[in-house]
Write a protein that holds these residues in place. Sequence first.
Motif, PDB file in Angstrom:
ATOM      1  N   VAL A 279      -2.777   7.094  -2.749  1.00 28.42           N
ATOM      2  CA  VAL A 279      -4.185   7.644  -3.112  1.00 28.42           C
ATOM      3  C   VAL A 279      -4.298   7.378  -4.729  1.00 28.42           C
ATOM      4  CG1 VAL A 279      -5.422   9.714  -3.686  1.00 28.42           C
ATOM      5  CG2 VAL A 279      -4.171   9.535  -1.400  1.00 28.42           C
ATOM      6  N   ILE A 280      -3.234   7.646  -5.420  1.00 23.41           N
ATOM      7  CA  ILE A 280      -3.487   7.235  -7.054  1.00 23.41           C
ATOM      8  C   ILE A 280      -3.490   5.968  -7.229  1.00 23.41           C
ATOM      9  CG2 ILE A 280      -2.062   7.331  -9.121  1.00 23.41           C
ATOM     10  CD1 ILE A 280      -0.681   9.827  -8.036  1.00 23.41           C
ATOM     11  N   GLU A 281      -2.804   4.986  -6.511  1.00 26.86           N
ATOM     12  CA  GLU A 281      -2.988   3.272  -6.582  1.00 26.86           C
ATOM     13  C   GLU A 281      -4.257   2.838  -6.325  1.00 26.86           C
ATOM     14  OE1 GLU A 281      -0.725   1.556  -8.307  1.00 26.86           O
ATOM     15  OE2 GLU A 281       1.187   1.592  -7.321  1.00 26.86           O
ATOM     16  N   SER A 282      -5.010   3.490  -5.251  1.00 22.46           N
ATOM     17  CA  SER A 282      -6.075   3.015  -4.579  1.00 22.46           C
ATOM     18  C   SER A 282      -7.348   3.484  -5.579  1.00 22.46           C
ATOM     19  CB  SER A 282      -6.429   3.587  -3.251  1.00 22.46           C
ATOM     20  OG  SER A 282      -5.607   3.026  -2.282  1.00 22.46           O
ATOM     21  N   VAL A 283      -7.221   4.823  -6.005  1.00 23.96           N
ATOM     22  CA  VAL A 283      -8.109   5.178  -6.743  1.00 23.96           C
ATOM     23  C   VAL A 283      -8.206   4.668  -8.189  1.00 23.96           C
ATOM     24  CG1 VAL A 283      -8.850   7.460  -8.312  1.00 23.96           C
ATOM     25  CG2 VAL A 283      -8.114   7.712  -5.953  1.00 23.96           C
ATOM     26  N   SER A 284      -6.994   4.161  -8.847  1.00 21.49           N
ATOM     27  CA  SER A 284      -7.129   3.414  -9.751  1.00 21.49           C
ATOM     28  C   SER A 284      -7.707   2.142  -9.868  1.00 21.49           C
ATOM     29  CB  SER A 284      -5.657   2.960 -10.351  1.00 21.49           C
ATOM     30  OG  SER A 284      -5.070   2.225  -9.453  1.00 21.49           O
ATOM     31  N   VAL A 285      -7.476   1.536  -8.541  1.00 26.75           N
ATOM     32  CA  VAL A 285      -8.447   0.268  -8.452  1.00 26.75           C
ATOM     33  C   VAL A 285      -9.780   0.538  -8.406  1.00 26.75           C
ATOM     34  CG1 VAL A 285      -8.824  -1.737  -6.519  1.00 26.75           C
ATOM     35  CG2 VAL A 285      -6.354  -0.859  -7.259  1.00 26.75           C
TER      36      VAL A 285
END
Length: 336
Positions: A279-285
């Motif tokens: 989730v964190i990785e996708s939200v950062s993108v």
Amino acid sequence: MNDLFLNLIKIIILSFSSFLLAIFLVPLYLKIALKFNFTDKPYKKDAPIASQLLKEKSGTPTMAGIIIWLPPILLAISIMILKNIFGNIFDFLNFLNRRETYLPLLGLFLGGFFGLIDDILRQINSIGFRRINTAFIYLIIGLLFAWWFIVKLNFNFIDLPNKRIYLGTPLFLLYFTFVFLAVVLSGDITDGVDGLFGILSFSIILILTFFAFINEDYNLASFGGVLLGSILAYLWFNFYPAKFFDGNTGSFSVGIAIVLMSFFTQSSLLLPLLAPIFVIESVSVICQTFSKKIFKKKIFLSTPIHHHLKAIGWHEANITFRFWVINFIGCILALI
């Protein structure tokens, strides 16, 4: 109790067998990868910082994800054949089951196959599938699996504590496809630091395997066990400094397996807890893309966020360990 103990022994034997088979495949994979120069070729023309960070990894063998998804499939097929010939112990070890494992094994294969095609194309054109093509391919696969759940398994609901909510065909189709694409594509985004995707996937699948076991879906738990065995063998060589990378053939196959196991164990709503780093990785993108498009300004030096952390000086091993700790906490909360 005796049945539970026997199935636990079965899962342990299958997991260990998968681990050994994956270890056995490593030299063969390396021989082929080096012979045909299947090596990592970072190409991010629109992301110069990420390209620079990935430059040091250029030349490392890739497509090692085949070590993850091939052993479970080989074991399932081999044990089924041996069961039909000899019976006895192989009848006990067989985990191929229409209700529980046909779909996860098919998902593992389809994710591995299309990911492998993507990886091979990348060797040719340095790009592979374009993002829109990748999303379309896995949208079709997601819709296929959603149809299977609805039509073949009569499964169109979400389980809450002491309550089952039937969504109906259109809403379940939408929900399943969203979760499918979110997990598969997020997993691929996360796969960029030595050992990170492997250790996160291991943690997530371990909890899902436990869910399957306590639900008495022992064949599904066996599937989870053989997948854990092959992932562990892959991780043996993938922790920093990585001897090889899994490529899209690994991330896509494992991502699909996670989605399917979460639905079979009625735990899809727990995925944000099971996979908080995804989730964190996708939200950062998403945030970076939105900010650049609307405000013409970057939030991070580079995305996904593990690239930003590496750019500001974090060591890869520290990123992997700290992200794993965060994900482990999420998995414990999901288990509770």
